[in-house]
Design an enzyme around this catalytic site. Sequence first.
Site, PDB file in Angstrom:
ATOM      1  N   CYS A 178      32.004  95.875  20.920  1.00  0.00           N
ATOM      2  CA  CYS A 178      32.497  94.890  21.871  1.00  0.00           C
ATOM      3  C   CYS A 178      31.278  94.243  22.505  1.00  0.00           C
ATOM      4  O   CYS A 178      30.526  94.898  23.234  1.00  0.00           O
ATOM      5  CB  CYS A 178      33.372  95.546  22.940  1.00  0.00           C
ATOM      6  SG  CYS A 178      33.947  94.385  24.203  1.00  0.00           S
ATOM      7  N   GLU A 193      36.157  89.186  19.435  1.00  0.00           N
ATOM      8  CA  GLU A 193      35.584  89.782  18.236  1.00  0.00           C
ATOM      9  C   GLU A 193      35.461  88.681  17.182  1.00  0.00           C
ATOM     10  O   GLU A 193      36.154  87.659  17.260  1.00  0.00           O
ATOM     11  CB  GLU A 193      36.432  90.935  17.692  1.00  0.00           C
ATOM     12  CG  GLU A 193      36.430  92.192  18.546  1.00  0.00           C
ATOM     13  CD  GLU A 193      35.086  92.899  18.608  1.00  0.00           C
ATOM     14  OE1 GLU A 193      34.139  92.444  17.936  1.00  0.00           O
ATOM     15  OE2 GLU A 193      34.993  93.910  19.333  1.00  0.00           O
TER      16      GLU A 193
END
Length: 230
Positions: A2, A103
């Site tokens: 992340c 993402e």
Amino acid sequence: MCGRFTMAIESDDVRTQLALGQMPLDWAPRYNIAPTQEVACVPFAEARSVHWFRWGLVPFWAQDPAIGSGMINARAESVAEKPAFRNSFKNKRCLILADGFYEWRKTRKGSIPFYFSLRGGEAFAFAGLWDDWEPKGVSSEPGLPGLTTCAIITTAANSLVADVHPRMPVILKGQAMWDWLLEPDVKRRLNLLQPFDAQQMQRWEVSREVNNPARDDPSLIQPAGGGLFD
């Protein structure tokens, strides 16, 4: 991993949604939070107050704080044993506040960013770790201040995230947030670090403008081309 996320909800709403304590006076909605920036963290379940910690964990024993730039994430599978994280996993866990994350899907034409959030658009917390660092020894840079830093724990992606990226941050809601901070049993604590329910999440493709950490505005989370993916 992340590497970018958002916390774009107003302070009072975040406090109400997550049953938090005192909020920072300098709170502002953010749409492109990047490593080494200050992020909103809750380190103690008793007061539930929100503090600014720098994203990128610097262990207390580190000689050089630059190590933090490579420690923005900790893998759930090894967090209890890895030297950089095991002390924090035992003694210094935190909640890192968010309302979405990005993402990137790798393609032959480059990486395509997607935005992920809960279906209701509400705030949640990433499972996090934190630590305090102070300069040590005569070789330390003069005047270098101490740091309080943090890392986001990641786990295997759920079905919504998996075709974009194999990992996702550990998302906590409700009682699971406070269990993460308070649970004394290691096995039960590790059991909290599971992929979040894909049915409670949504996603869509966004503009590649999010690649620029200097950009921070609402347009970054708008669907690219109007396309919405559930």
